[in-house]
Design a protein around this motif. Sequence first.
Motif, PDB file in Angstrom:
ATOM      1  N   UNK A  22       0.970  -1.228  -0.067  1.00 29.74           N
ATOM      2  CA  UNK A  22       0.042   0.010   0.023  1.00 29.74           C
ATOM      3  C   UNK A  22       0.888   1.398  -0.104  1.00 29.74           C
ATOM      4  N   UNK A  23       0.561   2.180  -0.835  1.00 31.76           N
ATOM      5  CA  UNK A  23       1.205   3.578  -0.684  1.00 31.76           C
ATOM      6  C   UNK A  23       0.300   4.465  -0.365  1.00 31.76           C
ATOM      7  N   UNK A  24       0.497   5.040   0.897  1.00 30.40           N
ATOM      8  CA  UNK A  24      -0.182   6.282   1.264  1.00 30.40           C
ATOM      9  C   UNK A  24       0.132   7.762   0.555  1.00 30.40           C
ATOM     10  N   UNK A  25      -1.140   8.172   0.256  1.00 30.70           N
ATOM     11  CA  UNK A  25      -1.091   9.666  -0.227  1.00 30.70           C
ATOM     12  C   UNK A  25       0.129   9.968  -1.474  1.00 30.70           C
ATOM     13  N   UNK A  26      -0.182   8.833  -2.256  1.00 35.16           N
ATOM     14  CA  UNK A  26       0.555   9.234  -3.334  1.00 35.16           C
ATOM     15  C   UNK A  26       0.416  10.514  -3.976  1.00 35.16           C
ATOM     16  N   UNK A  27       1.560  11.195  -4.561  1.00 35.69           N
ATOM     17  CA  UNK A  27       1.472  12.184  -5.100  1.00 35.69           C
ATOM     18  C   UNK A  27       2.459  12.086  -6.560  1.00 35.69           C
ATOM     19  N   UNK A  28       1.570  12.718  -7.531  1.00 33.79           N
ATOM     20  CA  UNK A  28       2.636  12.685  -8.899  1.00 33.79           C
ATOM     21  C   UNK A  28       2.702  14.023  -9.341  1.00 33.79           C
ATOM     22  N   UNK A  59      -1.878  -8.436  -5.695  1.00 35.43           N
ATOM     23  CA  UNK A  59      -1.354  -9.344  -6.740  1.00 35.43           C
ATOM     24  C   UNK A  59      -1.236 -10.965  -6.399  1.00 35.43           C
ATOM     25  N   UNK A  60      -1.933 -11.650  -7.117  1.00 36.30           N
ATOM     26  CA  UNK A  60      -1.742 -13.208  -6.683  1.00 36.30           C
ATOM     27  C   UNK A  60      -1.638 -14.022  -7.784  1.00 36.30           C
ATOM     28  N   UNK A  61      -0.828 -15.095  -7.682  1.00 39.29           N
ATOM     29  CA  UNK A  61      -0.602 -15.983  -8.569  1.00 39.29           C
ATOM     30  C   UNK A  61      -0.369 -17.322  -8.183  1.00 39.29           C
ATOM     31  N   UNK A 116      -5.622  -6.528  -8.126  1.00 44.23           N
ATOM     32  CA  UNK A 116      -6.739  -5.775  -7.672  1.00 44.23           C
ATOM     33  C   UNK A 116      -6.090  -4.224  -7.220  1.00 44.23           C
ATOM     34  N   UNK A 117      -6.306  -3.473  -7.933  1.00 41.80           N
ATOM     35  CA  UNK A 117      -5.769  -1.999  -7.727  1.00 41.80           C
ATOM     36  C   UNK A 117      -6.928  -0.997  -7.289  1.00 41.80           C
ATOM     37  N   UNK A 158     -11.107   4.800  -7.637  1.00 39.42           N
ATOM     38  CA  UNK A 158     -10.920   4.051  -8.865  1.00 39.42           C
ATOM     39  C   UNK A 158     -10.489   2.625  -8.487  1.00 39.42           C
ATOM     40  N   UNK A 159     -11.206   1.657  -9.013  1.00 40.70           N
ATOM     41  CA  UNK A 159     -11.023   0.341  -8.689  1.00 40.70           C
ATOM     42  C   UNK A 159     -10.798  -0.631  -9.908  1.00 40.70           C
ATOM     43  N   UNK A 160      -9.661  -1.271 -10.046  1.00 43.34           N
ATOM     44  CA  UNK A 160      -9.437  -2.334 -11.226  1.00 43.34           C
ATOM     45  C   UNK A 160      -9.191  -3.485 -10.664  1.00 43.34           C
ATOM     46  N   UNK A 161     -10.046  -4.561 -11.364  1.00 39.24           N
ATOM     47  CA  UNK A 161      -9.846  -6.069 -10.948  1.00 39.24           C
ATOM     48  C   UNK A 161      -9.267  -6.577 -12.138  1.00 39.24           C
ATOM     49  N   UNK A 162      -8.346  -7.192 -12.308  1.00 39.45           N
ATOM     50  CA  UNK A 162      -7.706  -7.717 -13.543  1.00 39.45           C
ATOM     51  C   UNK A 162      -7.207  -9.148 -13.364  1.00 39.45           C
ATOM     52  N   UNK A 163      -7.329 -10.002 -14.599  1.00 33.98           N
ATOM     53  CA  UNK A 163      -6.633 -11.015 -14.679  1.00 33.98           C
ATOM     54  C   UNK A 163      -5.740 -10.798 -15.993  1.00 33.98           C
ATOM     55  N   UNK A 164      -4.463 -11.286 -15.826  1.00 37.29           N
ATOM     56  CA  UNK A 164      -3.447 -11.364 -16.987  1.00 37.29           C
ATOM     57  C   UNK A 164      -3.209 -12.823 -17.338  1.00 37.29           C
ATOM     58  N   UNK A 165      -3.223 -12.986 -18.457  1.00 41.97           N
ATOM     59  CA  UNK A 165      -2.733 -14.493 -18.642  1.00 41.97           C
ATOM     60  C   UNK A 165      -1.404 -14.251 -19.384  1.00 41.97           C
ATOM     61  N   UNK A 166      -0.439 -15.032 -18.804  1.00 47.06           N
ATOM     62  CA  UNK A 166       0.905 -14.616 -19.247  1.00 47.06           C
ATOM     63  C   UNK A 166       1.455 -15.847 -20.339  1.00 47.06           C
TER      64      UNK A 166
END
Length: 181
Positions: free
Chosen positions: A1-7, A19-21, A30-31, A40-48
């Motif tokens: 976890x990154x708290x208070x990210x600034x760019x 991330x789980x594998x 899950x981001x 913002x919520x992103x749930x992703x499956x990546x197939x390598x």
Amino acid sequence: KINELKYRKSPVGDVTIKIDSRDQIKYLANVVVSNNDNSIIANTIYYNYSENGAIESEVKINKMQMSTLQAFIPNTISNVSGNIYGEFDIKGLIKDPDISGEVSFDSVKGRILYLNNTFSIQDEKIVIRNKNANFNNFVINDSLNNKTTIDGNIAYSLSQPIGLNLKIRSDNFLLLNTQKG
């Protein structure tokens, strides 16, 4: 976890990445990005796969302040305000995925530096389906509150040139606000 990210000094929010594998082929991610301004919520499956990786992703933008976006595209826009919302799915081969969903604009305003003009979008939506961004009576106002209306679509693909099929109607719309050099 990154708290208070600034760019670039712009607050993005708290970022949580899980991330789980269970094997070398399928990765689950899950981001979550959240603060008072962004959710913002992103749930992703990546197939390598060896040659062609694939993705299945669901992204939900509950709220994103445009000022956050400004930090990611500097020297392009300034003085931005308003929010975007949306939900979309990203599926297919990683080299040319299909994106389906909607992005809504709520009181978005900003200055495009190259055009030296401020534009606003009050309550509009872009629908994305079958590699097309679709505009239906999409209204943009210039700094003098003159409007232009866009209907049609922009076809996109990472492996093909962009295709434009747009009907743009305007009357006294100020696109470019520059002086003769």
